[in-house]
Design a protein around this motif. Sequence first.
Motif, PDB file in Angstrom:
ATOM      1  N   GLN A   1     -43.381 -43.416   7.148  1.00 21.14           N
ATOM      2  CA  GLN A   1     -42.502 -43.832   6.056  1.00 21.14           C
ATOM      3  C   GLN A   1     -41.730 -45.093   6.453  1.00 21.14           C
ATOM      4  OE1 GLN A   1     -40.731 -39.931   5.858  1.00 21.14           O
ATOM      5  NE2 GLN A   1     -41.660 -39.522   3.853  1.00 21.14           N
ATOM      6  N   ASN A   2     -41.303 -45.179   7.710  1.00 18.20           N
ATOM      7  CA  ASN A   2     -40.640 -46.403   8.184  1.00 18.20           C
ATOM      8  C   ASN A   2     -41.601 -47.580   8.165  1.00 18.20           C
ATOM      9  OD1 ASN A   2     -37.715 -46.382   9.295  1.00 18.20           O
ATOM     10  ND2 ASN A   2     -38.532 -44.350   9.772  1.00 18.20           N
ATOM     11  N   LEU A   3     -42.851 -47.355   8.510  1.00 17.02           N
ATOM     12  CA  LEU A   3     -43.858 -48.413   8.442  1.00 17.02           C
ATOM     13  C   LEU A   3     -43.962 -48.939   7.009  1.00 17.02           C
ATOM     14  CD1 LEU A   3     -46.265 -49.939   9.925  1.00 17.02           C
ATOM     15  CD2 LEU A   3     -47.703 -48.119   8.990  1.00 17.02           C
ATOM     16  N   GLU A   4     -44.037 -48.037   6.035  1.00 16.23           N
ATOM     17  CA  GLU A   4     -44.101 -48.440   4.627  1.00 16.23           C
ATOM     18  C   GLU A   4     -42.852 -49.228   4.230  1.00 16.23           C
ATOM     19  OE1 GLU A   4     -45.072 -45.243   1.850  1.00 16.23           O
ATOM     20  OE2 GLU A   4     -45.932 -44.140   3.536  1.00 16.23           O
ATOM     21  N   LEU A   5     -41.685 -48.729   4.628  1.00 19.06           N
ATOM     22  CA  LEU A   5     -40.419 -49.376   4.298  1.00 19.06           C
ATOM     23  C   LEU A   5     -40.350 -50.788   4.863  1.00 19.06           C
ATOM     24  CD1 LEU A   5     -37.457 -49.395   3.297  1.00 19.06           C
ATOM     25  CD2 LEU A   5     -36.858 -48.223   5.438  1.00 19.06           C
ATOM     26  N   PHE A   6     -40.668 -50.948   6.132  1.00 15.17           N
ATOM     27  CA  PHE A   6     -40.549 -52.264   6.755  1.00 15.17           C
ATOM     28  C   PHE A   6     -41.634 -53.220   6.270  1.00 15.17           C
ATOM     29  CE2 PHE A   6     -37.658 -49.938   9.452  1.00 15.17           C
ATOM     30  CZ  PHE A   6     -36.605 -50.841   9.537  1.00 15.17           C
ATOM     31  N   ARG A   7     -42.773 -52.719   5.819  1.00 12.80           N
ATOM     32  CA  ARG A   7     -43.770 -53.598   5.206  1.00 12.80           C
ATOM     33  C   ARG A   7     -43.186 -54.228   3.944  1.00 12.80           C
ATOM     34  NH1 ARG A   7     -47.739 -54.669   7.726  1.00 12.80           N
ATOM     35  NH2 ARG A   7     -48.872 -53.297   9.118  1.00 12.80           N
ATOM     36  N   VAL A   8     -42.449 -53.432   3.154  1.00 13.81           N
ATOM     37  CA  VAL A   8     -41.819 -53.962   1.940  1.00 13.81           C
ATOM     38  C   VAL A   8     -40.688 -54.916   2.308  1.00 13.81           C
ATOM     39  CG1 VAL A   8     -40.493 -53.380  -0.132  1.00 13.81           C
ATOM     40  CG2 VAL A   8     -42.454 -51.960   0.532  1.00 13.81           C
TER      41      VAL A   8
ATOM     42  N   GLY B   1     -51.000 -56.451   8.657  1.00 17.54           N
ATOM     43  CA  GLY B   1     -50.773 -57.224   9.872  1.00 17.54           C
ATOM     44  C   GLY B   1     -49.566 -56.724  10.637  1.00 17.54           C
ATOM     45  N   PRO B   2     -49.201 -57.443  11.702  1.00 17.93           N
ATOM     46  CA  PRO B   2     -48.099 -56.993  12.557  1.00 17.93           C
ATOM     47  C   PRO B   2     -46.745 -57.077  11.850  1.00 17.93           C
ATOM     48  CG  PRO B   2     -48.864 -59.158  13.235  1.00 17.93           C
ATOM     49  CD  PRO B   2     -49.802 -58.682  12.171  1.00 17.93           C
ATOM     50  N   LEU B   3     -45.837 -56.215  12.290  1.00 14.45           N
ATOM     51  CA  LEU B   3     -44.456 -56.224  11.800  1.00 14.45           C
ATOM     52  C   LEU B   3     -43.534 -56.697  12.911  1.00 14.45           C
ATOM     53  CD1 LEU B   3     -44.377 -52.853   9.847  1.00 14.45           C
ATOM     54  CD2 LEU B   3     -44.143 -55.132   8.871  1.00 14.45           C
ATOM     55  N   ALA B   4     -42.515 -57.442  12.534  1.00 13.48           N
ATOM     56  CA  ALA B   4     -41.524 -57.913  13.498  1.00 13.48           C
ATOM     57  C   ALA B   4     -40.561 -56.772  13.816  1.00 13.48           C
ATOM     58  CB  ALA B   4     -40.766 -59.104  12.928  1.00 13.48           C
ATOM     59  N   TRP B   5     -40.280 -56.612  15.115  1.00 19.82           N
ATOM     60  CA  TRP B   5     -39.311 -55.594  15.533  1.00 19.82           C
ATOM     61  C   TRP B   5     -38.600 -56.094  16.775  1.00 19.82           C
ATOM     62  CZ3 TRP B   5     -37.326 -52.090  12.693  1.00 19.82           C
ATOM     63  CH2 TRP B   5     -36.529 -51.097  13.248  1.00 19.82           C
ATOM     64  N   TYR B   6     -37.323 -56.463  16.626  1.00 17.89           N
ATOM     65  CA  TYR B   6     -36.494 -56.954  17.728  1.00 17.89           C
ATOM     66  C   TYR B   6     -37.210 -58.032  18.540  1.00 17.89           C
ATOM     67  CZ  TYR B   6     -33.177 -53.301  16.612  1.00 17.89           C
ATOM     68  OH  TYR B   6     -32.261 -52.510  15.963  1.00 17.89           O
ATOM     69  N   GLY B   7     -37.720 -59.044  17.837  1.00 17.12           N
ATOM     70  CA  GLY B   7     -38.323 -60.198  18.485  1.00 17.12           C
ATOM     71  C   GLY B   7     -39.777 -60.040  18.873  1.00 17.12           C
TER      72      GLY B   7
END
Length: 142
Positions: free
Chosen positions: A91-98, A105-111
């Motif tokens: 669910q966090n993956l879905e949220l941060f994609r939005v 593709g990749p998601l940014a997380w703390y640099g």
Amino acid sequence: MELTDTQHEFLTDHHAAAMITIAPDGMPKAVRVGVALVDGRLWSSGTADRVRTGRLRRDPRCTLFVFDKAYAYLTIESTVTILDGPDAPRQNLELFRVMQNRPSGPLAWYGEDLDDEAFLARMSAEKRLVYEFAPQKAYGLG
């Protein structure tokens, strides 16, 4: 209550918000958060050990103040359901994609840029959960 089309549009375009929870002594407490509509549901991310998570477990009432870079805003009085089951990392993956406007593709997380597998592992390690808001009243806008 159902949010209006205009309110949905505002939430689609704006992810910066203040989340106001209620301390045990009744004092409202505010913190800056990101919010997004995921499949029509209004979500934000947190962790199991955050103070606001404890407050919401005690009293699920919460007010969101979603804002733009000028003076438009949307205030949403809501109750919160904490989604902290085995689906919380996904669910966090879905949220941060939005929120990051990255459907793949990749998601940014703390640099760092993390692929799905690494992102899910990080969400699990951080004991990330999702706050799901059920609007009771909404007002504001530009």
